[in-house]
Write a protein that holds these residues in place. Sequence first.
Motif, mmCIF file in Angstrom:
data_model
loop_
_atom_site.group_PDB
_atom_site.id
_atom_site.type_symbol
_atom_site.label_atom_id
_atom_site.label_comp_id
_atom_site.label_asym_id
_atom_site.label_seq_id
_atom_site.Cartn_x
_atom_site.Cartn_y
_atom_site.Cartn_z
ATOM 1 N N LEU A 1 -13.520 14.759 -32.966
ATOM 2 C CA LEU A 1 -13.451 14.393 -34.146
ATOM 3 C C LEU A 1 -14.721 15.467 -35.151
ATOM 4 O O LEU A 1 -16.329 15.527 -34.569
ATOM 5 C CB LEU A 1 -14.333 12.903 -34.957
ATOM 6 C CG LEU A 1 -13.322 11.904 -34.111
ATOM 7 C CD1 LEU A 1 -14.100 10.338 -33.792
ATOM 8 C CD2 LEU A 1 -12.194 11.984 -34.054
ATOM 9 N N ALA B 1 -15.403 11.093 -29.317
ATOM 10 C CA ALA B 1 -14.629 9.843 -28.790
ATOM 11 C C ALA B 1 -13.544 9.781 -27.865
ATOM 12 O O ALA B 1 -12.386 10.496 -27.485
ATOM 13 C CB ALA B 1 -13.997 9.525 -30.258
ATOM 14 N N THR C 1 -14.757 5.380 -28.908
ATOM 15 C CA THR C 1 -13.701 5.182 -30.256
ATOM 16 C C THR C 1 -13.981 3.381 -29.966
ATOM 17 O O THR C 1 -13.331 3.222 -31.895
ATOM 18 C CB THR C 1 -12.238 5.746 -29.446
ATOM 19 O OG1 THR C 1 -12.161 6.821 -29.857
ATOM 20 C CG2 THR C 1 -11.449 4.904 -30.858
ATOM 21 N N SER D 1 -17.114 6.998 -34.955
ATOM 22 C CA SER D 1 -16.528 7.859 -36.175
ATOM 23 C C SER D 1 -17.269 7.236 -37.249
ATOM 24 O O SER D 1 -17.941 7.893 -38.626
ATOM 25 C CB SER D 1 -15.117 7.895 -36.826
ATOM 26 O OG SER D 1 -14.679 6.706 -36.270
ATOM 27 N N ASN E 1 -8.481 6.468 -33.802
ATOM 28 C CA ASN E 1 -9.065 6.822 -34.099
ATOM 29 C C ASN E 1 -9.074 8.052 -36.381
ATOM 30 O O ASN E 1 -9.895 7.404 -36.334
ATOM 31 C CB ASN E 1 -10.129 7.879 -33.931
ATOM 32 C CG ASN E 1 -10.748 8.201 -32.503
ATOM 33 O OD1 ASN E 1 -11.876 7.826 -33.305
ATOM 34 N ND2 ASN E 1 -10.016 8.411 -31.640
#
Length: 285
Positions: free
Chosen positions: A137, A152, A157, A162, A237
């Motif tokens: 990410l 992730a 996740t 995030s 995500n």
Amino acid sequence: MEPFVVQPTLQPTEDLPVLLPIAPWMLSFPEITAGFSSRLGGVSQAPFSTLNLGLHVNDNDLDVIHNRERVAAALGQSFTSFTYAEQVHGKDIAIVTLDEQGMGRESRATALQAKDGFITKEKGIVLCAQFADCVPLYFYDPVQRVVGLAHAGWKGTVLNISMATISLMTHTFGSQPSDIYAAIGPSIGACCYEVDATVATRVWLAFEEAQIPQEEQEAIITDKGNGKYMLNLQQLNRKLIEQAGILSSHIEVTQLCTSCRTDLFFSHRKEGGSTGRMIAWIGLR
């Protein structure tokens, strides 16, 4: 259109690693460097052939360091700028300053310990995270000039790494989620990622915590029967990033699956755990 594009001038030769920059970002944000490495163009021997960038997989350390130096040279960046962490599938994020620049580039002992993401505002630091199926990410705030990177896997996740990254950018550097751009890089796709009921249960809890509607859940996890499910970590995500306030128009998502493309990438699952690692990188020039 696929955002992660092989640099046309880089072929798998003795000296040039094959790299995949985030093409739309390179056009819009020339002040940063960001992308994903391949498995091609290094010196490691099988089963790590050839561009293994992970020091933790029982490859020859000197070969890995040589590979890392080649990537730095191909990007036109100083090797002393490349900064690594020991990843633990958590959601702790490091704020990287000039004091941490270059940590972990030649030794696991000197890496940032127990971190799965970083943010920095310092020019010249290249953040690096390692992958062989998990989801990279990337984050960039062009207003405050802040970059971020997170690792992730399914655990990170469902822990919403995030959100942890975006929140730290907001609280530390004043980033506004609506200003941030995000990218989701090459990783194992829904075509190949089968999980069991234990993982599926954690995913459903993440849906509940993020208040993701039922119809959107069905596009992310599919019941195969017999306690098995196909999971789309890339799209999960993406939904979590949107829930954190990043505009959907600011999100780039790859179509590349590391398990399908073992000609180009290492895949921990496809290759039975004995394989190398790619890196995701991002930095302010």
